[in-house]
Design an enzyme around this catalytic site. Structure first.
Site, PDB file in Angstrom:
ATOM      1  N   THR A 130       0.335  -1.034  -0.205  1.00 57.09           N
ATOM      2  CA  THR A 130      -0.282   0.286   0.142  1.00 57.09           C
ATOM      3  C   THR A 130       1.006   1.189   0.095  1.00 57.09           C
ATOM      4  OG1 THR A 130      -1.512   1.349   1.561  1.00 57.09           O
ATOM      5  CG2 THR A 130       0.088   0.032   2.658  1.00 57.09           C
ATOM      6  N   ASP A 131       0.024   2.277  -0.991  1.00 56.77           N
ATOM      7  CA  ASP A 131       0.886   3.813  -0.528  1.00 56.77           C
ATOM      8  C   ASP A 131       0.745   3.919   0.532  1.00 56.77           C
ATOM      9  OD1 ASP A 131      -1.354   4.353  -0.199  1.00 56.77           O
ATOM     10  OD2 ASP A 131      -1.637   6.282  -1.733  1.00 56.77           O
ATOM     11  N   GLU A 132       0.615   3.265   1.810  1.00 57.96           N
ATOM     12  CA  GLU A 132       0.350   4.722   3.283  1.00 57.96           C
ATOM     13  C   GLU A 132       1.223   3.694   4.073  1.00 57.96           C
ATOM     14  OE1 GLU A 132      -3.511   3.715   5.245  1.00 57.96           O
ATOM     15  OE2 GLU A 132      -4.266   2.594   3.933  1.00 57.96           O
ATOM     16  N   TYR A 155      -1.625  -0.601  11.268  1.00 52.95           N
ATOM     17  CA  TYR A 155      -1.662  -0.752   9.814  1.00 52.95           C
ATOM     18  C   TYR A 155      -0.931  -0.944   8.526  1.00 52.95           C
ATOM     19  CZ  TYR A 155      -2.473  -2.055   4.324  1.00 52.95           C
ATOM     20  OH  TYR A 155      -3.319  -1.912   3.282  1.00 52.95           O
ATOM     21  N   LYS A 159       2.709  -3.080   7.115  1.00 53.09           N
ATOM     22  CA  LYS A 159       2.985  -3.394   5.672  1.00 53.09           C
ATOM     23  C   LYS A 159       3.981  -3.009   5.229  1.00 53.09           C
ATOM     24  CE  LYS A 159       0.360  -4.756   1.929  1.00 53.09           C
ATOM     25  NZ  LYS A 159       0.499  -5.900   2.698  1.00 53.09           N
TER      26      LYS A 159
END
Length: 359
Positions: A130-132, A155, A159
């Site tokens: 993810t870009d998060e 989260y 990741k």
């Protein structure tokens, strides 16, 4: 190819499974069937001779070894993960166990199989992230593949950890990997706890449409079927050891997004007019936007995500096929046409509740 897809009964994973089977790949869908998984997501391909399902948890190493030994895949597409930020705030332990330890198990099972099966020249391990992991942007700028990691939630931290493990296994053991980091996905089969399905289903039910804070947080939105297409392209043509940012090139604030959804719903499923002429006098035409409600912001809510997609575009020739307005219209129509699917999922734990408020 013969693809082992983890998390293939989830939202993004099922889109990959459906597209891969449609393109003639043999897919082994390995999924633990936790709360957000749904085998109805892969019902369109469930009877295909190119599809197999294995119920297994990536936290269970022996089950992974058995799957590799039985199916002898040419590649892994690792999507299985706990993915809801609000749930990670309330219960980070599941995110650590699945996203970090589970990815470690996948890497070790894949490495053992890769060596023992003599797949050294052909095997690929594609890790989907993810870009998060990059943190939060200000009003300008975009995340590139070289942006330093700065995760802000349990989260995104889990990741980011899994991304680091994948790169370490490539550097230390030579495991042939590719990585992708995507922007926010939306589309058919989206589990009804995320923003877009929550808005659609609450609107139809006459409930408030909750927007965190003042709605100014910005995301880049990627239609899930476009994402599946990009993932299969990276698996096939991406350079080993390289990461690719997959973006929708569609930045919108949360408030803009919800207002767009309301306008689409107003057109496709208009709200009933007032029941009497006296009630209608002096009132504007009813709109789902009247249900918008601002609620207490999420703790540590990232202000803005935006992806620089130039590597995908320049190296692999990929761009999204729809604008966010086109994709949202397709999504709203899908939910209107598939009430039986989402109605059953509304009974699952946490759906319809405000999660992640912190303490």
């Amino acid at each position: 190819m013969k693809l082992l897809v983890t998390g293939g009964a989830g939202f993004i994973g099922s889109a990959v499974v459906r597209l891969a089977v449609a393109r003639g790949h043999h897919v082994i869908n390995l999924d633990a069937l936790t709360y957000a998984a749904c085998l109805d997501n892969v019902a369109p391909v469930a009877d295909s001779p190119l599809y197999d399902f294995v119920q297994a948890d990536i936290r269970n190493r022996p089950a992974l070894d058995a799957a590799f030994a039985t199916y002898q895949p040419d590649a892994v597409m690792h999507l299985a993960a706990e993915s809801h930020v609000d749930r990670s705030i309330d219960g980070p332990g599941d995110f650590i166990a699945t996203n970090i330890t589970g990815t470690y198990n996948m890497l070790e099972a894949a490495r053992s199989y890769w060596v023992q099966a003599g797949k050294t020249d052909t095997f690929r391990f594609h890790h989907i992230s993810t870009d998060e992991v990059f943190g939060s942007l200000g009003p300008t700028g975009q995340f590139s593949e070289d942006t330093p990691y700065d995760p802000r939630s349990p989260y995104s931290a889990s990741k980011a950890s899994s991304d680091h493990l994948v790169r370490a296994w490539a550097e230390t053991y030579g495991l042939p990997v590719v990585l992708t980091n995507c922007s926010n996905n939306y589309g058919p089969f989206h589990f009804p706890e995320k923003l877009i399905p929550v808005v659609i289903l609450n609107a139809l039910a006459g409930k408030p449409l909750p927007i965190y804070g003042d709605g100014s947080n910005i995301r880049d939105w990627l239609y899930v079927e476009d994402h599946a297409d990009a993932l299969l392209l990276v698996l096939k043509k991406g350079q080993l050891g390289r990461s690719y940012n997959i973006g929708g090139e569609n930045e919108r604030s949360n408030l803009e997004l919800v207002q767009t959804l309301c306008a689409i719903l107003d057109e496709l499923r208009p709200k009933a007019a007032p029941s009497s002429s006296s009630e209608a006098v002096g009132h504007k035409k009813p709109s789902y936007a009247d249900q918008i409600t601002f609620v207490t912001d999420r703790p540590g809510h990232d202000a803005r995500y935006a992806i620089d997609p130039s590597r995908m575009r320049d190296e692999l020739g990929w761009r999204p096929s729809v604008t966010v307005e086109e994709g949202l219209r397709l999504t709203v129509q899908w939910y209107l046409d598939n009430e039986k699917w989402w109605r059953a999922l509304q009974q699952r734990h946490g759906v319809g509740e405000r999660l992640g408020v912190g303490s």
